[in-house]
Scaffold this active site. Structure first.
Site, mmCIF file in Angstrom:
data_model
loop_
_atom_site.group_PDB
_atom_site.id
_atom_site.type_symbol
_atom_site.label_atom_id
_atom_site.label_comp_id
_atom_site.label_asym_id
_atom_site.label_seq_id
_atom_site.Cartn_x
_atom_site.Cartn_y
_atom_site.Cartn_z
ATOM 1 C CD GLU A 9 -12.247 -28.876 -27.872
ATOM 2 O OE1 GLU A 9 -11.857 -28.059 -28.730
ATOM 3 O OE2 GLU A 9 -13.354 -29.439 -27.930
ATOM 4 C CG ASP A 64 -7.659 -25.631 -37.162
ATOM 5 O OD1 ASP A 64 -8.657 -25.503 -36.436
ATOM 6 O OD2 ASP A 64 -6.901 -26.609 -37.121
#
Length: 271
Positions: free
Chosen positions: A49, A60
């Site tokens: 990824e 995040d």
């Protein structure tokens, strides 16, 4: 079958679980991204990824936020990320690459242009954090038409309706967010994950990769006991943040190899 589908089929045939590491493209140094991708593959990654830097990465935690900020400050764009994938493909035609990011850079390029550019670069999957599955039928169709798997997130709070909506549009695998909150959080509860996976698989006939809260070989192995794949990001980004540039690739490869060994020790089949 796609490269991702082939990878998971091979893992299943071998009775093994997948390892999906994440790094942010362009961090810590844009000139080293391809080298780091190869280090991940050589360490035992089944799928890579690759994060597309974005100025407001809402899902995040601080570690990956900082990595996005560093990459953006060095001029990394979506087109640069695609170029990194293209250069990675010069040596590695086997390891699937999934771009993970947010809608804005794709929409600025245009979905059709992005699908074509990603296909030509050798991208295998795309996970757009802020594209809800219920509103992503057109986007998913464009990706599949380009040979790219649209990948979606599910979480502990996902309702049966949301799981079913993901089942209508997803391919490749599903990324199950094991914790509430942002990436890099702690307090992983494997029993909760184990209880959720059958509900997902009853509606989404795809492998389930589990991420968030995985920090080391022990947590990776525990998750591999119940899931099809282990996704790890914040810990790797933190390692790169702290490593000397000349040692980064070697340290990353060594850490990933330790995860690989731990995951390969997990014998229990996924639910």
């Amino acid at each position: 079958m796609s490269r991702i589908q082939n990878t998971f089929a091979a893992l299943a045939a071998q009775g093994r679980k997948g390892l999906i590491p994440f790094i942010t493209a362009g961090d810590p140094d844009p000139s080293r991204t391809v080298e780091l991708m190869h280090a991940l593959a050589e360490g035992g990654a089944d799928v890579i990824e690759l994060g597309v830097p974005f100025s407001d990465p809402m899902a995040d935690g601080p570690v990956i936020q900082r990595s996005s900020e560093r990459a953006l400050a060095k001029g990394v764009t979506l087109r640069r990320v695609l170029d990194d994938v293209r250069r990675f493909r010069e040596r590695d035609r086997q390891t699937p690459v999934v771009l993970m990011g947010y809608a804005n850079p794709i929409e600025r390029m245009g979905e059709d242009a992005f699908a074509a550019a990603a296909r030509d670069a050798g991208v295998d999957g795309v996970l757009v954090v802020d594209y809800p599955p219920e509103e992503s039928h057109d986007f998913a169709a464009k990706m599949r038409a380009a040979g790219i798997d649209p990948i979606f997130l599910l979480a502990p709070t996902s309702t049966d309706d949301r799981i079913a909506a993901v089942g209508e549009v997803a391919s490749g695998y599903v990324y199950y967010v094991s914790l509430k909150g942002v990436t890099g959080a702690a307090n992983l509860d494997v029993s909760t994950i184990e209880g959720k996976i059958p509900a997902i698989k009853s509606r989404v006939p795809l492998p389930v990769g589990v991420g968030f809260g995985i920090r080391d070989a022990a947590t990776a192995r525990a998750v591999a006991e119940v899931a099809d794949a282990v996704v790890i990001g914040s810990r790797l980004v933190q390692l790169l943040e702290q490593a000397a540039p000349e040692n980064a690739a070697a340290e990353l490869k060594e850490f990933v190899a330790g995860l690989r060994a731990a995951i390969d020790g997990a014998a229990k089949p996924a639910a």
